[in-house]
Design an enzyme around this catalytic site. Structure first.
Site, PDB file in Angstrom:
ATOM      1  N   ASN A 109      26.754 -21.006 -19.101  1.00 30.68           N
ATOM      2  CA  ASN A 109      26.575 -20.312 -17.823  1.00 30.68           C
ATOM      3  C   ASN A 109      25.448 -20.950 -17.036  1.00 30.68           C
ATOM      4  OD1 ASN A 109      24.132 -18.365 -17.166  1.00 30.68           O
ATOM      5  ND2 ASN A 109      24.348 -18.349 -19.394  1.00 30.68           N
ATOM      6  N   PHE A 113      20.102 -15.924 -12.505  1.00 33.01           N
ATOM      7  CA  PHE A 113      19.475 -14.623 -12.243  1.00 33.01           C
ATOM      8  C   PHE A 113      20.147 -13.877 -11.092  1.00 33.01           C
ATOM      9  CE2 PHE A 113      14.923 -15.604 -14.040  1.00 33.01           C
ATOM     10  CZ  PHE A 113      15.435 -15.598 -15.322  1.00 33.01           C
ATOM     11  N   SER A 171      15.060 -19.187 -19.092  1.00 37.35           N
ATOM     12  CA  SER A 171      16.387 -19.504 -18.580  1.00 37.35           C
ATOM     13  C   SER A 171      16.385 -20.920 -18.009  1.00 37.35           C
ATOM     14  CB  SER A 171      16.792 -18.520 -17.481  1.00 37.35           C
ATOM     15  OG  SER A 171      17.969 -18.968 -16.823  1.00 37.35           O
ATOM     16  N   ASN A 173      18.482 -21.966 -15.805  1.00 39.84           N
ATOM     17  CA  ASN A 173      19.285 -21.962 -14.584  1.00 39.84           C
ATOM     18  C   ASN A 173      18.514 -21.643 -13.308  1.00 39.84           C
ATOM     19  OD1 ASN A 173      21.650 -22.512 -16.101  1.00 39.84           O
ATOM     20  ND2 ASN A 173      21.733 -20.357 -16.699  1.00 39.84           N
ATOM     21  N   THR A 174      17.208 -21.425 -13.412  1.00 43.61           N
ATOM     22  CA  THR A 174      16.329 -21.317 -12.250  1.00 43.61           C
ATOM     23  C   THR A 174      15.399 -22.516 -12.278  1.00 43.61           C
ATOM     24  OG1 THR A 174      16.407 -18.889 -12.221  1.00 43.61           O
ATOM     25  CG2 THR A 174      14.544 -19.946 -11.114  1.00 43.61           C
ATOM     26  N   LYS A 213      10.262 -14.266 -24.185  1.00 45.32           N
ATOM     27  CA  LYS A 213      11.500 -14.912 -24.615  1.00 45.32           C
ATOM     28  C   LYS A 213      11.401 -16.415 -24.395  1.00 45.32           C
ATOM     29  CE  LYS A 213      16.523 -14.346 -24.296  1.00 45.32           C
ATOM     30  NZ  LYS A 213      17.595 -13.504 -23.714  1.00 45.32           N
ATOM     31  N   ASN A 242      16.621 -18.132 -25.943  1.00 46.22           N
ATOM     32  CA  ASN A 242      17.513 -18.169 -24.793  1.00 46.22           C
ATOM     33  C   ASN A 242      18.578 -19.254 -25.044  1.00 46.22           C
ATOM     34  OD1 ASN A 242      18.504 -17.814 -22.076  1.00 46.22           O
ATOM     35  ND2 ASN A 242      16.445 -17.159 -21.496  1.00 46.22           N
ATOM     36  N   THR A 243      19.360 -19.546 -24.031  1.00 40.52           N
ATOM     37  CA  THR A 243      20.410 -20.560 -24.159  1.00 40.52           C
ATOM     38  C   THR A 243      19.797 -21.958 -24.267  1.00 40.52           C
ATOM     39  OG1 THR A 243      20.594 -20.671 -21.759  1.00 40.52           O
ATOM     40  CG2 THR A 243      22.087 -19.173 -22.906  1.00 40.52           C
TER      41      THR A 243
END
Length: 361
Positions: A109, A113, A171, A173-174, A213, A242-243
């Site tokens: 993914n 967020f 994350s 993705n940010t 995390k 996390n991922t």
């Protein structure tokens, strides 16, 4: 209803991932789910001053906007975690941004967020009955001028309704978010976050545990420094992980997509990282094990590697909600088999074994 719910994962895979996720949330909002029986006492767990009926939760990302925390608890989880939620609503990254890896039992993914912001989540949490453990996973808006201020705002906003907080700085993705895992930035972040909590406690409110995390991709030498900061700041818990950005061993054509990888391919790396953190902290800081839990055996491995609690998400996509009950049965059987009193007695018993494994197994 249980039989229908167990068939749902196969039916939902006929839909696009985000459509399937929305349909699942709507079903839970309507109460279209089985309710779990009471947990056996041997699964009762303590974590950072919290008492839970079992150590199983659903990871952040599933219920971003606090729509179904009580449904998650009724499904049989010992705790729920909403978010990641940011101060202002944001749409996230362009679609498509979620990709199933059917051959690998994983998901990639790059959501970014996407959520409805603090106000919407706060209103829902205020309306729910104050029963059960519900944590709030907080993050920063993509365009925030001061990202640390966004985390402080999260503490201030949700302090009265959160059982605990998870600080999501991991994350992928940010853009730039993982820079907050740099030891100097992390120290600044935690200093300001804990100052916010102290202000709340000085006003007579209870202490809310704060969990950090981490990503599974932190280089080993940097991880040592990060853990030194977390220990120095006395964080109440660490969530791992996390991922990942790793694509080691994947076979699915979607493996080329950008984003964070979750599910079965993450299990090995995240469990080894978990065990190494357990050893580095001497088991003194309670850990949440996340990544690739799609069976009772996988969940038990997290506990034995050092986790006090575990969280699922991608495993539920492939295995359905009956996975929760199967994990409980495996844990209860392990307690009896090892002739111990409770599941917590098995925490870390195989940490040395897991920590010695190579990350890319």
């Amino acid at each position: 209803m249980k039989a229908l719910f167990d068939l749902a994962p196969r039916a939902l895979r006929l839909l696009a991932p985000e459509e399937a996720h929305e349909l699942t949330l709507r079903a839970l909002e309507l109460g279209a789910h089985p309710n779990a029986p009471p947990d056996p006492p041997m699964l009762a767990t303590s974590f950072a001053g919290l008492t839970l009926s079992n150590p199983i939760g659903i990871a952040a990302g599933f219920d971003k906007d606090a729509r179904v925390p009580d449904a998650i608890l009724r499904l049989g989880c010992g705790f729920a975690e909403i978010g990641t939620v940011t101060p202002l609503p944001q749409p996230g990254n362009p679609k498509p941004r979620v990709f199933r890896l059917l051959h690998d039992h994983g998901v990639i993914n790059r959501l970014g967020f996407n959520n409805s912001g603090h106000d919407a989540a706060l209103e829902r949490l205020r309306r729910r009955p104050r029963q059960g453990i519900v944590g709030v996973n907080i993050g920063a808006n993509k365009d925030a001028a001061d990202r640390i201020a966004d985390y402080v705002r999260g503490i201030d906003t949700f302090y009265d309704v959160a059982s605990y907080f998870t600080i999501n700085i991991s994350s992928p993705n940010t853009p730039g978010l993982r820079d907050l895992q740099d030891p100097a930035a992390l120290r600044d972040l935690l200093t300001r976050v804990f100052a916010s909590r102290t202000k709340q406690m000085d006003a007579g409110k209870p202490k809310r545990p704060i969990i950090v995390k981490l990503a599974p991709d932190i280089p080993e030498e940097l991880l040592v420094e990060v853990l030194a900061v977390l220990t120095e700041q006395n964080v109440d818990g660490i969530a791992i992980s996390n991922t990942t950005l790793s694509r080691h061993g994947l076979r699915d054509s979607n493996a080329r997509e950008a984003g964070g990888l979750s599910g079965r391919p993450l299990f090995h790396r995240s469990t080894i990282t978990l065990a190494r953190v357990y050893r580095a902290t001497g088991g003194r800081t309670p850990l949440i094990g996340i990544g690739g839990i799609d069976s009772g055996g996988a969940a038990l491995a997290k506990i034995e590697a050092g986790a006090t609690l575990v969280q699922l998400y991608t495993g539920l996509i492939y295995e359905g909600p009956s996975l929760i009950g199967r994990i409980k049965a495996t844990m209860a059987d392990a307690v009896r088999r090892h002739n111990v009193h409770a599941i917590g007695d098995l925490v870390g018993r195989r940490a040395d074994e897991w920590a010695a494994k190579p990350l890319e197994g």
